[in-house]
Design a protein around this motif. Structure first.
Motif, short mmCIF file in Angstrom:
data_model
loop_
_atom_site.label_atom_id
_atom_site.label_comp_id
_atom_site.label_asym_id
_atom_site.label_seq_id
_atom_site.Cartn_x
_atom_site.Cartn_y
_atom_site.Cartn_z
N GLU A 65 88.79 -20.43 132.39
CA GLU A 65 88.16 -20.62 131.08
C GLU A 65 87.25 -19.46 130.71
O GLU A 65 87.24 -19.01 129.56
CB GLU A 65 87.36 -21.92 131.08
CG GLU A 65 86.72 -22.25 129.73
CD GLU A 65 85.80 -23.44 129.82
OE1 GLU A 65 85.35 -23.91 128.76
OE2 GLU A 65 85.51 -23.91 130.95
N ARG A 66 86.51 -18.92 131.69
CA ARG A 66 85.51 -17.89 131.40
C ARG A 66 86.09 -16.48 131.36
O ARG A 66 85.65 -15.66 130.55
CB ARG A 66 84.39 -17.94 132.45
CG ARG A 66 83.54 -19.19 132.40
CD ARG A 66 82.32 -19.03 133.29
NE ARG A 66 82.69 -18.74 134.67
CZ ARG A 66 82.91 -19.67 135.60
NH1 ARG A 66 82.81 -20.95 135.29
NH2 ARG A 66 83.23 -19.32 136.83
N VAL A 67 87.05 -16.18 132.24
CA VAL A 67 87.51 -14.80 132.41
C VAL A 67 88.98 -14.63 132.03
O VAL A 67 89.32 -13.86 131.12
CB VAL A 67 87.28 -14.32 133.86
CG1 VAL A 67 87.72 -12.86 134.02
CG2 VAL A 67 85.82 -14.48 134.26
N LEU A 68 89.85 -15.33 132.73
CA LEU A 68 91.28 -15.11 132.53
C LEU A 68 91.75 -15.49 131.14
O LEU A 68 92.46 -14.72 130.47
CB LEU A 68 92.08 -15.90 133.58
CG LEU A 68 92.25 -15.24 134.94
CD1 LEU A 68 92.88 -16.23 135.91
CD2 LEU A 68 93.09 -13.98 134.85
N GLY A 69 91.38 -16.70 130.70
CA GLY A 69 91.82 -17.17 129.39
C GLY A 69 91.41 -16.23 128.27
O GLY A 69 92.25 -15.80 127.47
N PRO A 70 90.11 -15.86 128.17
CA PRO A 70 89.70 -14.94 127.11
C PRO A 70 90.38 -13.58 127.20
O PRO A 70 90.73 -12.99 126.17
CB PRO A 70 88.19 -14.81 127.33
CG PRO A 70 87.79 -16.10 127.98
CD PRO A 70 88.95 -16.46 128.86
N ALA A 71 90.57 -13.06 128.43
CA ALA A 71 91.22 -11.76 128.58
C ALA A 71 92.66 -11.80 128.08
O ALA A 71 93.12 -10.89 127.37
CB ALA A 71 91.17 -11.31 130.04
N ILE A 72 93.39 -12.86 128.43
CA ILE A 72 94.79 -12.96 128.01
C ILE A 72 94.87 -13.23 126.51
O ILE A 72 95.75 -12.69 125.82
CB ILE A 72 95.50 -14.05 128.82
CG1 ILE A 72 95.54 -13.64 130.30
CG2 ILE A 72 96.92 -14.27 128.31
CD1 ILE A 72 96.13 -14.69 131.21
N SER A 73 93.97 -14.05 125.98
CA SER A 73 93.95 -14.28 124.53
C SER A 73 93.73 -12.98 123.78
O SER A 73 94.35 -12.73 122.74
CB SER A 73 92.86 -15.29 124.17
OG SER A 73 93.17 -16.57 124.67
N ASP A 74 92.84 -12.13 124.30
CA ASP A 74 92.59 -10.83 123.69
C ASP A 74 93.83 -9.94 123.77
O ASP A 74 94.13 -9.19 122.84
CB ASP A 74 91.41 -10.16 124.38
CG ASP A 74 91.15 -8.76 123.85
OD1 ASP A 74 90.65 -8.64 122.71
OD2 ASP A 74 91.47 -7.78 124.56
N MET A 75 94.56 -10.03 124.89
CA MET A 75 95.80 -9.25 125.03
C MET A 75 96.83 -9.66 123.98
O MET A 75 97.65 -8.85 123.56
CB MET A 75 96.37 -9.44 126.43
CG MET A 75 95.55 -8.80 127.54
SD MET A 75 96.09 -9.31 129.20
CE MET A 75 97.73 -8.55 129.26
N ILE A 76 96.77 -10.92 123.57
CA ILE A 76 97.71 -11.41 122.55
C ILE A 76 97.23 -11.02 121.15
O ILE A 76 97.97 -10.41 120.37
CB ILE A 76 97.85 -12.94 122.65
CG1 ILE A 76 98.39 -13.35 124.02
CG2 ILE A 76 98.78 -13.46 121.55
CD1 ILE A 76 98.31 -14.84 124.30
#
Length: 251
Positions: free
Chosen positions: A121-132
């Motif tokens: 929720e804190r790191v992976l999700g936001p990073a991948i959402s930004d990649m999209i």
């Protein structure tokens, strides 16, 4: 006209289509490229050729080679440990601030998870959402590995799908900018995932599944990985979240 005999080959005199074909042969791998950090990928080919050798030739070579490298390879990110590996989050790592430009160029990503917890929720999700949203990621495959906390003293939480980390996962899967989404679970998985198995129509065996007193299901006589109907999961647990594609959006 005198013909030069110096042996110099002017690569950039070739047509752009031919340069792309040559660089694709050298930089595109049939296997996933494991993400360690922004500059330490496993080379696509088992020889002395490394993508950095191409990136450092000059600016034009960097632009052409990096575009092929990031868009045509599939990258694998392993987030299965309890804490994200330091090499991913430390300075220069793929998930660090310095790695943002590189990760935004990735088009195809496979993410391995053991648990959907706070770091997702804190790191992976936001990073991948930004990649999209701000990058090129359009093909996402997510694999949920076997639960790492299987123990008699800690049964599975039946309401995990309603908690913020899992809700963040559902929002990520339903991102309308993604063109290809695949969600798989290992044959040993949480019982809450059982209703969402996507059965293979070509299977000649009837798979049997058992559930222990800790809420862990085991699929026997079946494949190692089970495809899940993530759209049905979003509808069931996403709190009314709609699944749309960019072409279906109305503003």
């Amino acid at each position: 006209m005198a013909i030069a005999t110096s042996g110099i080959f002017r690569f950039f005199d070739l047509p752009a289509e031919l340069r792309e074909a040559i660089l694709s042969q050298l930089l595109v791998s049939d296997n996933d490229i494991i993400l360690h950090n922004t500059t330490n990928f496993i080379p696509p080919l088992l020889n002395t050729i490394h993508f950095l050798n191409f990136f450092l030739v000059n600016m034009q070579m960097y632009q052409e080679a990096s575009a092929i490298f990031y868009s045509k390879n599939r990258f694998t990110l392993n987030g299965q440990s309890h804490r994200l590996p330091v090499h991913l989050t430390s300075r220069g790592g793929f998930l660090s601030e310095e790695g943002q430009d590189a990760r935004r160029r990735v088009r195809s990503l496979t993410l391995h998870l053991t648990r959907v917890g706070g770091e997702f929720e804190r790191v992976l999700g936001p990073a991948i959402s930004d990649m999209i949203l701000s990058g090129s990621l359009r093909d996402l495959r997510l694999r949920l590995g076997p639960p790492s906390w299987r123990a008699p003293i800690r049964p599975a939480d039946s309401d995990m799908v309603l908690r913020p980390p899992f809700q963040a996962l559902l929002r990520l899967l339903a991102d309308p900018y993604l063109e290809t989404v695949e969600l798989l679970a290992w044959k040993v998985h949480l019982r809450v995932l059982c209703p969402f198995h996507r059965k293979a129509t070509t299977s000649s065996k009837k798979d049997t599944e058992s559930v222990d007193d800790q809420g862990i299901a085991i699929l026997r006589d079946g494949p190692g990985w089970i495809e899940l109907d993530w759209k049905a999961m979003v509808k069931a647990f996403g709190g009314g979240q709609q699944i749309v594609t960019i072409g279906e959006r109305k503003y």
